[in-house]
Design a protein around this motif. Sequence first.
Motif, PDB file in Angstrom:
ATOM      1  N   LEU A  92      20.994 -68.329  13.760  1.00 15.51           N
ATOM      2  CA  LEU A  92      22.338 -67.854  14.113  1.00 15.51           C
ATOM      3  C   LEU A  92      22.279 -66.568  14.929  1.00 15.51           C
TER       4      LEU A  92
ATOM      5  N   LYS B  93      23.606 -66.230  18.769  1.00 15.51           N
ATOM      6  CA  LYS B  93      24.584 -65.193  19.110  1.00 15.51           C
ATOM      7  C   LYS B  93      24.079 -64.343  20.278  1.00 15.51           C
ATOM      8  N   GLU B  94      22.778 -64.040  20.247  1.00 12.77           N
ATOM      9  CA  GLU B  94      22.180 -63.211  21.285  1.00 12.77           C
ATOM     10  C   GLU B  94      21.946 -63.988  22.582  1.00 12.77           C
TER      11      GLU B  94
ATOM     12  N   SER C  16      32.802 -67.210  18.447  1.00 11.14           N
ATOM     13  CA  SER C  16      32.985 -66.408  17.234  1.00 11.14           C
ATOM     14  C   SER C  16      31.874 -66.702  16.230  1.00 11.14           C
ATOM     15  N   ASP C  17      31.621 -65.722  15.379  1.00 11.43           N
ATOM     16  CA  ASP C  17      30.621 -65.912  14.324  1.00 11.43           C
ATOM     17  C   ASP C  17      31.027 -67.064  13.409  1.00 11.43           C
TER      18      ASP C  17
ATOM     19  N   PRO D  49      23.414 -67.352  23.906  1.00  9.11           N
ATOM     20  CA  PRO D  49      24.284 -68.530  23.766  1.00  9.11           C
ATOM     21  C   PRO D  49      23.790 -69.752  24.548  1.00  9.11           C
TER      22      PRO D  49
ATOM     23  N   GLY E  94      32.243 -66.255  25.112  1.00  9.83           N
ATOM     24  CA  GLY E  94      31.675 -65.925  23.811  1.00  9.83           C
ATOM     25  C   GLY E  94      32.055 -66.969  22.777  1.00  9.83           C
TER      26      GLY E  94
ATOM     27  N   LEU F 115      30.276 -70.366  15.219  1.00 10.87           N
ATOM     28  CA  LEU F 115      28.831 -70.557  15.270  1.00 10.87           C
ATOM     29  C   LEU F 115      28.292 -70.960  13.899  1.00 10.87           C
ATOM     30  N   SER F 116      28.758 -70.311  12.864  1.00  8.81           N
ATOM     31  CA  SER F 116      28.331 -70.652  11.499  1.00  8.81           C
ATOM     32  C   SER F 116      28.758 -72.065  11.124  1.00  8.81           C
TER      33      SER F 116
END
Length: 107
Positions: A73, A77-78, A37-38, A80, A35, A41-42
């Motif tokens: 974004l 996230k959905e 992290s938000d 990757p 995964g 990713l941001s």
Amino acid sequence: MKLYGLKTCDTCRKALKALRDAGQEVAFVDVRADGISDADLSRFYATFGDDLVNTRSTTWRGLESTERARDPLALLKEHPTLMKRPVVEAGEELTLGWTKAVQEKYL
């Protein structure tokens, strides 16, 4: 140094091997398995913008046009696997892809 990518991606594997062979200490982050992290990713999106989304990928081609129009974004996230890779983080510096320029910088 961190390398964000997919463990099944040939380019990511080549980059990881080359960096380690050059004596770099690299932590690998599999964006699908581990995964992302938000916040990361941001940060990546703020640095690379729409270039972060791989519009030539199989995943992208499988999306409906309404899905493609969604917030990048949220899409990343959905899905990757839509992220262009690898993203190499060295201190405060981020690079995208495994181009000659990136290789010259780190090898």
